[in-house]
Design an enzyme around this catalytic site. Structure first.
Site, PDB file in Angstrom:
ATOM      1  CB  ALA A  79      38.336  44.353  30.033  1.00 26.56           C
ATOM      2  CB  THR A  82      40.027  41.915  41.903  1.00 26.37           C
ATOM      3  OG1 THR A  82      41.175  41.127  41.574  1.00 26.37           O
ATOM      4  CG2 THR A  82      38.781  41.201  41.430  1.00 26.37           C
ATOM      5  CE1 TYR A 143      35.688  42.125  39.761  1.00 31.22           C
ATOM      6  CE2 TYR A 143      34.199  40.981  41.253  1.00 31.22           C
ATOM      7  CZ  TYR A 143      34.868  41.050  40.043  1.00 31.22           C
ATOM      8  OH  TYR A 143      34.708  40.044  39.115  1.00 31.22           O
ATOM      9  N   GLY A 174      29.742  32.980  38.625  1.00 35.19           N
ATOM     10  CA  GLY A 174      30.207  32.682  39.984  1.00 35.19           C
ATOM     11  C   GLY A 174      31.725  32.590  39.952  1.00 35.19           C
ATOM     12  CG  PHE A 175      34.105  32.107  43.356  1.00 37.88           C
ATOM     13  CD1 PHE A 175      35.215  32.826  43.768  1.00 37.88           C
ATOM     14  CD2 PHE A 175      32.884  32.333  43.986  1.00 37.88           C
ATOM     15  CE1 PHE A 175      35.116  33.753  44.800  1.00 37.88           C
ATOM     16  CE2 PHE A 175      32.771  33.262  45.018  1.00 37.88           C
ATOM     17  CZ  PHE A 175      33.888  33.967  45.418  1.00 37.88           C
TER      18      PHE A 175
HETATM   19  P1  NDP Z   1      41.511  37.691  33.991  1.00 44.33           P
HETATM   20  O1  NDP Z   1      42.204  38.404  35.090  1.00 44.33           O
HETATM   21  O2  NDP Z   1      41.896  36.288  33.663  1.00 44.33           O
HETATM   22  O3  NDP Z   1      41.568  38.556  32.639  1.00 44.33           O
HETATM   23  C1  NDP Z   1      41.192  39.902  32.662  1.00 44.33           C
HETATM   24  C2  NDP Z   1      41.141  40.409  31.255  1.00 44.33           C
HETATM   25  O4  NDP Z   1      40.768  41.797  31.268  1.00 44.33           O
HETATM   26  C3  NDP Z   1      42.496  40.334  30.554  1.00 44.33           C
HETATM   27  O5  NDP Z   1      42.286  40.061  29.198  1.00 44.33           O
HETATM   28  C4  NDP Z   1      43.037  41.763  30.736  1.00 44.33           C
HETATM   29  O6  NDP Z   1      43.995  42.135  29.763  1.00 44.33           O
HETATM   30  C5  NDP Z   1      41.744  42.535  30.560  1.00 44.33           C
HETATM   31  N1  NDP Z   1      41.856  43.895  31.105  1.00 44.33           N
HETATM   32  C6  NDP Z   1      41.959  44.258  32.398  1.00 44.33           C
HETATM   33  N2  NDP Z   1      42.068  45.591  32.500  1.00 44.33           N
HETATM   34  C7  NDP Z   1      42.037  46.077  31.233  1.00 44.33           C
HETATM   35  C8  NDP Z   1      42.113  47.364  30.675  1.00 44.33           C
HETATM   36  N3  NDP Z   1      42.256  48.454  31.448  1.00 44.33           N
HETATM   37  N4  NDP Z   1      42.034  47.494  29.330  1.00 44.33           N
HETATM   38  C9  NDP Z   1      41.906  46.409  28.544  1.00 44.33           C
HETATM   39  N5  NDP Z   1      41.816  45.143  29.008  1.00 44.33           N
HETATM   40  C10 NDP Z   1      41.900  44.988  30.334  1.00 44.33           C
HETATM   41  O7  NDP Z   1      39.978  37.781  34.386  1.00 44.33           O
HETATM   42  P2  NDP Z   1      38.779  36.745  34.195  1.00 44.33           P
HETATM   43  O8  NDP Z   1      38.849  36.112  32.862  1.00 44.33           O
HETATM   44  O9  NDP Z   1      38.692  35.924  35.400  1.00 44.33           O
HETATM   45  O10 NDP Z   1      37.560  37.764  34.256  1.00 44.33           O
HETATM   46  C11 NDP Z   1      36.895  38.268  33.113  1.00 44.33           C
HETATM   47  C12 NDP Z   1      35.661  39.017  33.585  1.00 44.33           C
HETATM   48  O11 NDP Z   1      34.825  38.144  34.335  1.00 44.33           O
HETATM   49  C13 NDP Z   1      35.985  40.203  34.495  1.00 44.33           C
HETATM   50  O12 NDP Z   1      35.117  41.265  34.220  1.00 44.33           O
HETATM   51  C14 NDP Z   1      35.716  39.643  35.883  1.00 44.33           C
HETATM   52  O13 NDP Z   1      35.396  40.646  36.788  1.00 44.33           O
HETATM   53  C15 NDP Z   1      34.553  38.727  35.589  1.00 44.33           C
HETATM   54  N6  NDP Z   1      34.370  37.681  36.583  1.00 44.33           N
HETATM   55  C16 NDP Z   1      35.369  36.773  36.838  1.00 44.33           C
HETATM   56  C17 NDP Z   1      35.146  35.794  37.797  1.00 44.33           C
HETATM   57  C18 NDP Z   1      36.181  34.765  38.139  1.00 44.33           C
HETATM   58  O14 NDP Z   1      35.973  34.031  39.124  1.00 44.33           O
HETATM   59  N7  NDP Z   1      37.279  34.640  37.420  1.00 44.33           N
HETATM   60  C19 NDP Z   1      33.886  35.712  38.542  1.00 44.33           C
HETATM   61  C20 NDP Z   1      32.921  36.701  38.161  1.00 44.33           C
HETATM   62  C21 NDP Z   1      33.166  37.639  37.222  1.00 44.33           C
HETATM   63  P3  NDP Z   1      45.580  41.984  30.081  1.00 44.33           P
HETATM   64  O15 NDP Z   1      45.923  40.524  29.863  1.00 44.33           O
HETATM   65  O16 NDP Z   1      46.223  42.854  29.061  1.00 44.33           O
HETATM   66  O17 NDP Z   1      45.794  42.408  31.499  1.00 44.33           O
END
Ligand code: NDP
Length: 236
Positions: A79, A82, A143, A174-175
């Site tokens: 989870a 940003t 972040y 990465g992205f």
């Molecule tokens: P998304 O924004 O698609 O999904 C984020 C997820 O985190 C959702 O399931 C959201 O739940 C959950 N979440 C956020 N805040 C909370 C909270 N307070 N309690 C419980 N659940 C929470 O993100 P990504 O899939 O892109 O990212 C997943 C991980 O990978 C993150 O840690 C991100 O930083 C990391 N990452 C992503 C990259 C990218 O390019 N996409 C690159 C590098 C790292 P809900 O649907 O309920 O909001």
């Protein structure tokens, strides 16, 4: 073959994006998977609603999962959020929200599980960091700080957990094409593609395979305290 059949694995933020891909792949591997989310919106319907920023909710959640599925073997802290702004413009509230979710949220997710894992002498913890935690990024001081910090957490947990046969590793994407990167304007995306040797963003499934590798007691049994970057060669 990867030794994950029947293992109970928790994934935070498993309803969409990278988390959903991890949940899907683990299910294909025969694991008993539990995941949480905040909002209840998203691709998958049957997770637990719990906020990673709330330590009591997370402690109760882990007890509930162990009651429903059995002792937890694997924990994936995925989870994350940003709240981007240049350091000169960033509000304290956006700093705090990101730290509460991406850093304290990781602590709240692993802390209730450590004693049990150490007692059972088995377990694998995987923290999802980011390329931004390794190299910084303009507009993401909050972040980047959290994503760098989780690398330090995993390296510490690896040293503390080794004697209990509990491993801790990091996957640093990465992205990746998810809701998180959707708002990046197309011209900015083109500039980012130009920096990535593979000239594209990754797919959530490509991160899921790295997480599965780190969870596997067969494939990564001698790997701990490691950061596995999965970024299409994006190191510059
Ligand atoms: P998304 O924004 O698609 O999904 C984020 C997820 O985190 C959702 O399931 C959201 O739940 C959950 N979440 C956020 N805040 C909370 C909270 N307070 N309690 C419980 N659940 C929470 O993100 P990504 O899939 O892109 O990212 C997943 C991980 O990978 C993150 O840690 C991100 O930083 C990391 N990452 C992503 C990259 C990218 O390019 N996409 C690159 C590098 C790292 P809900 O649907 O309920 O909001």
């Amino acid at each position: 073959m990867l030794g994950l059949e029947g293992k109970v694995i928790f994934v935070s933020g498993g309803n969409r994006g990278i988390g959903a891909a991890i949940v899907n792949l683990l299910e294909e591997m025969g694991a008993k998977v539990a995941y949480n989310y905040r909002s209840g919106k998203g691709e998958k319907g049957t997770g637990y609603v719990a906020n990673v920023t709330d330590p009591e909710e997370m402690t109760q959640l882990m007890a509930q999962i162990e009651q429903d599925l059995g002792p937890i073997y694997g924990v994936v802290c995925n989870a994350g959020i940003t709240r981007d702004a240049l350091a000169t413009k960033l509000t304290t509230s956006d700093w705090n929200e990101v730290v509460d979710t991406n850093l304290t949220g990781v602590w709240n997710t692993i802390q209730p599980n450590l004693a049990g894992m150490y007692e059972r002498k088995e377990g694998s913890v995987v923290l999802v960091s980011s390329i931004v935690g390794e190299r910084g990024n303009i507009g993401q001081i909050n972040y980047a700080a959290t994503k760098g910090a989780v690398i330090a957490m995993a390296k510490t947990l690896a040293q503390e957990g080794a004697r209990y046969k509990v491993r801790a590793n990091v996957v640093a994407p990465g992205f990746i094409e998810t809701d998180m990167t959707k708002p990046i304007p197309e011209p900015v995306k083109e500039k980012i593609y130009a920096q990535i040797p593979m000239r594209r963003f990754g797919k959530p499934e490509e991160i899921a395979w790295a997480v599965v590798y780190m969870l596997s007691p067969v494939a990564s049994s001698f790997v701990t305290g490691h950061v596995l970057s999965v970024n299409g060669g994006h190191y510059m």
